[in-house]
Structures are given as structure tokens and as C-alpha cells.
Design a protein around this motif. Structure first.
Motif, PDB file in Angstrom:
ATOM      1  N   TRP A 183     -53.475  34.035 -39.630  1.00 45.35           N
ATOM      2  CA  TRP A 183     -53.664  33.835 -38.190  1.00 45.35           C
ATOM      3  C   TRP A 183     -53.127  35.020 -37.393  1.00 45.35           C
ATOM      4  N   GLN A 196     -55.697  37.720 -37.640  1.00 47.10           N
ATOM      5  CA  GLN A 196     -56.860  37.419 -36.800  1.00 47.10           C
ATOM      6  C   GLN A 196     -56.546  37.713 -35.342  1.00 47.10           C
ATOM      7  N   SER A 197     -55.366  37.289 -34.909  1.00 47.76           N
ATOM      8  CA  SER A 197     -55.012  37.460 -33.506  1.00 47.76           C
ATOM      9  C   SER A 197     -54.924  38.938 -33.134  1.00 47.76           C
ATOM     10  N   TRP A 237     -47.074  29.517 -30.482  1.00 48.34           N
ATOM     11  CA  TRP A 237     -47.723  30.512 -31.337  1.00 48.34           C
ATOM     12  C   TRP A 237     -47.605  31.889 -30.686  1.00 48.34           C
ATOM     13  N   THR A 288     -57.040  33.153 -29.472  1.00 48.91           N
ATOM     14  CA  THR A 288     -57.213  33.603 -30.858  1.00 48.91           C
ATOM     15  C   THR A 288     -58.213  32.704 -31.593  1.00 48.91           C
ATOM     16  N   GLN A 289     -57.994  31.408 -31.509  1.00 47.30           N
ATOM     17  CA  GLN A 289     -58.844  30.516 -32.310  1.00 47.30           C
ATOM     18  C   GLN A 289     -60.247  30.350 -31.739  1.00 47.30           C
ATOM     19  N   TYR A 323     -61.983  33.577 -32.827  1.00 45.75           N
ATOM     20  CA  TYR A 323     -62.170  33.559 -34.287  1.00 45.75           C
ATOM     21  C   TYR A 323     -63.322  32.631 -34.699  1.00 45.75           C
ATOM     22  N   GLY A 334     -58.001  28.617 -42.510  1.00 48.80           N
ATOM     23  CA  GLY A 334     -56.835  28.638 -41.627  1.00 48.80           C
ATOM     24  C   GLY A 334     -56.442  27.259 -41.133  1.00 48.80           C
ATOM     25  N   TRP A 387     -52.037  24.448 -35.721  1.00 53.04           N
ATOM     26  CA  TRP A 387     -53.080  25.470 -35.608  1.00 53.04           C
ATOM     27  C   TRP A 387     -52.964  26.148 -34.237  1.00 53.04           C
ATOM     28  N   PRO A 388     -53.448  27.380 -34.123  1.00 55.44           N
ATOM     29  CA  PRO A 388     -53.164  28.149 -32.900  1.00 55.44           C
ATOM     30  C   PRO A 388     -53.644  27.518 -31.595  1.00 55.44           C
TER      31      PRO A 388
END
Ligand code: WTA
Length: 654
Positions: free
Chosen positions: A46, A49-50, A74, A285-286, A289, A446, A473-474
């Protein structure tokens, strides 16, 4: 779970499989390496990804702080500006001329905004809002049609570190007022009216009725419908006078990753809507993604169209934040699929060469009913990926979507997620997964999920149970606005020992480990992909002077998935004065004006009694049997078993 279980049978027989084509695989964004990386080091994945997807003003060094569970933090020591990530950085990277939004109004007017133009508009709006005293942490209500100003307003609020609360334009004055009060909003951004089904529907009038005596200091009004409106001097301001004349330069300030980004109200099992709170860094981020990997986004060439209204979470995550963070080009459409003609969606796909379409099963089913001759008249060859969200998509609709809209080749991603999860959680990945019509299949890399029994133990393959998310999770909700206790109680208390998030959905894991969603297990209905609580509609009904008591259930509906069906006991004096038909018509209208047209019951049964347990709880399960025309189930726990016979007779007499 009585209704859900009946759907299992048909799903069990679904054996069709649709693997991705070699051509699709060759250019796929998500590859098996993604899952491998997530499996190896989930938090590291994560963080990577971020860093890759976002631009951090101050890079973070911590990934997850779960010490105050279930309130996650997060990327907490990082700082960023969400609007900068959706706008400025694309312009700075040389993509200012790329179209961000092709907008089409229902009457056929249109506007296209490049990233440079959208950035300039948002900067102007941010300056105008700042001049009205909006600063970090302030709550601003947005009550707009699907027009570019809705996106501009949301991003301008985010740019200032303030918090938006978007309220769907179909909600009534009472619903809007409740949301304004709960968040203590100081400003409302609205329009005179918007276009829907060939007519202008008023918004400003509703706002006028909602804001009287609230915390609201100003109402900012976009001119869209051209309809006559009332005006309160000093309080009301035109968008074109205020934003239109503002400075197009505005430097984005960085805020903490955990700075709240928005509140979005959603139905729960009680009458009071929950203000789901989301924050900045993890959320962005999520959504970026998932938007990139689930939809196989190629931002240089794709045209993405998510048909959701910005008033729902899908509009937040996949109209505003995901696509814009990824620098995508997208279509935004104001109106309904059938105005002015039933081929409107297909016409828009042809006109803008839409390549990725993300829609709800209820819309797909109603378009399917009209027959394939309509879509067949248009060139849909630009479509290469299809998405579904909001409720389970039945295999029949899936196959139609795949064959008629996707030319038999476009993969369908059936995405499961919620307002509370912020972003997609379960979905096929189009270049990897062999698709099964009707199944959302697997958690995205993730994300960790399980299907468990009442004690939290995983159910064996082939069995049904409760869907839980086992690791933070984010983009998870950071709480319920003003009510931490309710957040813990609603989502985290059922499996407190294990620390699981309970989503409220039933699910089944098949022999291959794929997930099939079975619907809500609580008293929340899913009407056209929108969550409505039985309690909220019941309290609207009893607020009518005619009504003594009411019970509401969600009954199967071919088009909308579930429909609202109400059982009502009239007060004695009214029962004599009105026929059941008159009462039912009046009450259906009453619910629509108290909550919004979306909550209008499909049917109201006027009854003399409601089925209750000895402790006085209404047994909705039995009412659902009546509403769906089934034989009545087990009545042994009823205080008075004769009641159901009476209700059945009365409903048949109707
Ligand atoms: C349902 C919408 C089956 C589910 C994004 C969930 C789904 C609720 C799916 C959340 C799907 C959403 N398959 N059911 N692909 N997607 N749901 O908060 O019951 O408006 O709990 O978020 O919709 O609704 P919400």
C-alpha cells in the motif's frame, strides 16, 4: 436472510466462464505481479501504491497506525493536497490540454473542460469560498445536479482542507435539513434547478425550505435550470457573480493525510442517517489504485463513464476522485437514460467514444427490458471494459450486458464495496480473472476478506455466511460524524474479538474460492442500488397524522432489485374516512416528500395488525413473505399467530 437464500439455487448452476482474451492480457494494467506483491508485504504494497499514484508534499514515513482501532490512520505523517493531486500536477506534467470532463446536459447542451480549464475553475472557486470565510475543517453542503460545477465545488472545498457533504439532489428539504444540522454546515452550494426526465426540477426552493434557522450563513447558487427562484438578500449569492469574478490563481496548501475530506450520509438500521467520514491520503490512494487496476485504465486513450450521481459514494470515488487523480478523460451526464429517447446512453457512448462504462444492475435491467434493437442502432464498438456496482448483477443481465453492450468481448468487473469502504474491495481484475457471471469473485490485491459464521469462524467452501473484512484498508471510513460509539457498535462489535469489520452483507464462497454476494442481512433495503433503511421510511410514515403504526420491508422487484413495500395501520378515525386506496396514495406521496422520490413505496397495504413477537419486535420476515406473494413462513414466535391470516386476507383483497 430468507430472500437471499432463494437466490443461491440459480447461482449454483452458473458454469459459464469468460477468461480474458490474449489481446486484452497483452495490454493489461493489472498483472499477477500485483497480487504477488500484496501477498508478500501488504502494508509495504500500500505504501508503494500510494507513493506511485499520488504526489505527496511531505512524504509519509508511517504506513498504518492501528493503535486506536477501529479508527485507522494511514500515511499519517505525510501531507498532501487532494485537489492538487486531481488537477495541478497533471497540468504541470504537460497534460493540461487533455480533456478531464466531457459534460452533456439532459436537454443536449454540452461542455468539455480540459485539465487546465478545470484547474483554473477550481482555483477560482477556492478563492471565492475562501473569501466567504471557508477554511480547513468547515463543513459545506453540496446539493447540485450532475453538472461540472458539482465537481468544481467538491474539489474547491477539498483544496481548502474543508469537508464536503454532498446531498443527492433527489432528497427532500427535511432530509437536507437533517444533514445540514448534523454536520453544522455553514454554506450550501446549490443550483436554481436541474434537468431530469425532460423537466426542470427545483433545487433552490428546497434549499430555502431546508436552511431556515440552521447553521447556514450563505447559499451559493449556480444558474442551470433558469427557473424562477426566491432570493434572500445577504444570504444568497450567484455562483457566476462570486466564482465567476474570482482570481484564477490559487496555491494549494498541503494538509495532513488524515485531514477529513468528506462526510457522506447513508442509511443504517435506525431512522437517523449516518454521516460516514472519509479522510484524504488513504482514501485517494485506494480510489486511484482501484480505478486504475479494476477498470484497466489507459489514461491517454480511454474515455471513462461512471453513470452514478455525484450524490452517492460511487460518484465521489469514480466520478470525482479516482478518475481525476489518475488524469483520466471522462463523460459526465446530467439526465436519465431514457430522456429524450430510450437510446440516450448508447447515443452518448457513440458520441464520446466511451471505452469504459460503469453502471448499476438496475439500469442495465431496465435497458435490457426495452430490447436489444435500441442499443443495436448505435455504434458501441469503443467499449472495451464494463463495470457493475450497487447490488448483485443477475447472470441474465450480466450476459446481456456482455453480449449487447460489450460485443461479447468486453470483460465485466462486478465490483463490491460500500460507502463505508470508500473504494472497491471485491472485484475481478479484467486482464487476469476468468469471469463468472453473477460473482464479484475475489478481494482486490491488498484487501483481506472472509466469509464467516456467527462465531467468526470461516465457513467451508460452498456455504453461505457473513462477509467480513479482516484487515484495515486505506480508504476505510474513519468514523461516523459526531458518533464514534455508533461507528464501533454498527461495524465492529459483532466480531470485536477477532477485530473484523462486518459489512452487513451475506455471501457465499464457492468451490474455487470465489465470492457471491447474497444481499443485506440487516433491515436495510437495496432499491436501484441505493440503500434505504426500513426504519427511516417507517418514521416518515408515522409522521403522517393518518398513521398509527407501520412496518416497511424490501420485496423482490424485477427492475429495481428490491422495492419498498409498507404495511400501515391507520388511526381509527381515518380508517373510517378513507378507502385503503385513498390512504395508500396519500401516504406514498407523503413518503416521497418527506424523504425523496426514491423512497416512495411501490405498494402500501392497509392492515389492522402487524405481526409481532412477544417482546414487541415486528417480524419483517413474515411481511416480506406477503409482499413477495410467498406462503408465510414459521409463525410460532408470534405473540398472536392469527394476525398473519388477517394480513394475508387484507392484502389479497387489495
Ligand atoms: C450492495 C455502493 C452485490 C451491498 C458502492 C453493499 C453490492 C451495499 C455490490 C453498499 C455488488 C454494492 N454486488 N452487492 N457488486 N455493490 N452492493 O453504500 O449490499 O450505497 O453493502 O455503496 O450495496 O451500498 P452503498
Amino acid at each position: 436472510m430468507t430472500t437471499s437464500m432463494t437466490s443461491i439455487d440459480s447461482l449454483l448452476h452458473e458454469t459459464r466462464r469468460f477468461p480474458p482474451s490474449p489481446e486484452f492480457v497483452a495490454n493489461a494494467v493489472a498483472t499477477p505481479a500485483l497480487a504477488a506483491a500484496a501477498a508478500k508485504d501488504r502494508l509495504g504494497f500500500w505504501a508503494e501504491q500510494s507513493r506511485e499514484l499520488l504526489d505527496w508534499h511531505t512524504p509519509f514515513t508511517q504506513t498504518l497506525d492501528w493503535s486506536d482501532a477501529p479508527f485507522a490512520r494511514w500515511f499519517a505523517d505525510g501531507r498532501l493536497n487532494v485537489a492538487y493531486n486531481c488537477l495541478d500536477r497533471h497540468v504541470l506534467a504537460g497534460n493540461g490540454d487533455r480533456i478531464a470532463i466531457h459534460w452533456e446536459g439532459e436537454p443536449g447542451d454540452s461542455r468539455s473542460l480540459s485539465y487546465a480549464e478545470l484547474t483554473a475553475e477550481v482555483k477560482k472557486a477556492a478563492n471565492a469560498l475562501a473569501a466567504l470565510g471557508v477554511t480547513k475543517g468547515d463543513r459545506i453542503a453540496v446539493y447540485l445536479p450532475v453538472i461540472p460545477e458539482a465537481v468544481i465545488a467538491m474539489l474547491a472545498i477539498a483544496r481548502l482542507g474543508a469537508i464536503h457533504s454532498v446531498v443527492f439532489g433527489g432528497f427532500s428539504a427535511d432530509s437536507l435539513r437533517a444533514r445540514i444540522d448534523d454536520a453544522q454546515a455553514k454554506l450550501v452550494i446549490t443550483a436554481d434547478g436541474g434537468w431530469r426526465k425532460g423537466k426542470v426540477f427545483p433545487l433552490k426552493d428546497t434549499v430555502d425550505a431546508a436552511v431556515e434557522g440552521t447553521s447556514v450563513e450563505h447559499v451559493l447558487v449556480v444558474r442551470r435550470g433558469g427557473n424562477d427562484i426566491g432570493w434572500t438578500q445577504g444570504r444568497d449569492l450567484w455562483w457566476h457573480d462570486t466564482v465567476g469574478t474570482a482570481d484564477p490563481e490559487h496555491e494549494a496548501e498541503a494538509f495532513d493525510a488524515e485531514n477529513p475530506l468528506f462526510i457522506l450520509y447513508t442509511s443504517g438500521t435506525t431512522g437517523k442517517p449516518k454521516g460516514i467520514l472519509h479522510s484524504s491520503g488513504g482514501y485517494l490512494t485506494q480510489v486511484a489504485y482501484t480505478h486504475k487496476n479494476v477498470f484497466d485504465l489507459h489514461p491517454e486513450s480511454d474515455v471513462f463513464w461512471c453513470t452514478a450521481d455525484i450524490g452517492w459514494i460511487t460518484g465521489h470515488s469514480y466520478v470525482v476522485y479516482g478518475p481525476l487523480a489518475n488524469g483520466a478523460t471522462q463523460l459526465l451526464y446530467e439526465g436519465t437514460p431514457d430522456t429524450p429517447h430510450p437510446g440516450r446512453w448508447w447515443e452518448l457512448i457513440e458520441k464520446y467514444r466511451v471505452s469504459i462504462l460503469y453502471a448499476a444492475p438496475t439500469a442495465i435491467r431496465s435497458l435490457m427490458k426495452l430490447g436489444r434493437e435500441i442499443p443495436d442502432r448505435f455504434d458501441l464498438s469503443s467499449i472495451r471494459v464494463l463495470g457493475s456496482v450497487g447490488e448483485p448483477i443477475n447472470p441474465e443481465a450480466w450476459i446481456w450486458y456482455h453480449d449487447v453492450v460489450g460485443a461479447g468481448t468486453a470483460p465485466i468487473v462486478d465490483t463490491w464495496w460500500q460507502t463505508e469502504t470508500g473504494a472497491i474491495m471485491i472485484s475481478p481484475l479484467p486482464g487476469i480473472t476468468s469471469l463468472k457471471p453473477g460473482s464479484a469473485q475475489a478481494a482486490v490485491p491488498g484487501i483481506e476478506i472472509a466469509v464467516v459464521d456467527d462465531d467468526g469462524a470461516p465457513v467451508p467452501k460452498g456455504s453461505g455466511g457473513l462477509l467480513v473484512i479482516t484487515e484495515p484498508w486505506p480508504s476505510m471510513a474513519r468514523g461516523i460524524w459526531g458518533d464514534d460509539e455508533r461507528f464501533v457498535e454498527t461495524y465492529w462489535s459483532k466480531f470485536a474479538e477477532q477485530g473484523y469489520y462486518f459489512a452487513g452483507d451475506g455471501a457465499r464462497i464457492d468451490e474455487d474460492g470465489d465470492v457471491w454476494l447474497l444481499g443485506r442481512v440487516d433491515d436495510v433495503m437495496n432499491v436501484s442500488g441505493h440503500r434505504l433503511s426500513t426504519a427511516e421510511i417507517e418514521s416518515a410514515l408515522v409522521s403522517h397524522p393518518m398513521v398509527a403504526e407501520s412496518a416497511v420491508v424490501g420485496a423482490y422487484d424485477e427492475t429495481t432489485g428490491q422495492a419498498v413495500v409498507a404495511f400501515v395501520i391507520l388511526r381509527a378515525e381515518h380508517a373510517e374516512q378513507h378507502t385503503p386506496d385513498e390512504a395508500s396514495t396519500a401516504l406514498r406521496g407523503h413518503v416521497a416528500s418527506a424523504i425523496g422520490a426514491i423512497a416512495r413505496p411501490r405498494e402500501i397495504f392497509i392492515v389492522a395488525e402487524l405481526p409481532k413477537t412477544r417482546s414487541g419486535k415486528i417480524m419483517r420476515r413474515l411481511l416480506r413473505d406477503v409482499a413477495e406473494g410467498r406462503p408465510i413462513g414459521d409463525t410460532t414466535t408470534l405473540a398472536d399467530p392469527a394476525v398473519m391470516r388477517l394480513i394475508e386476507q387484507m392484502s389479497k383483497a387489495k
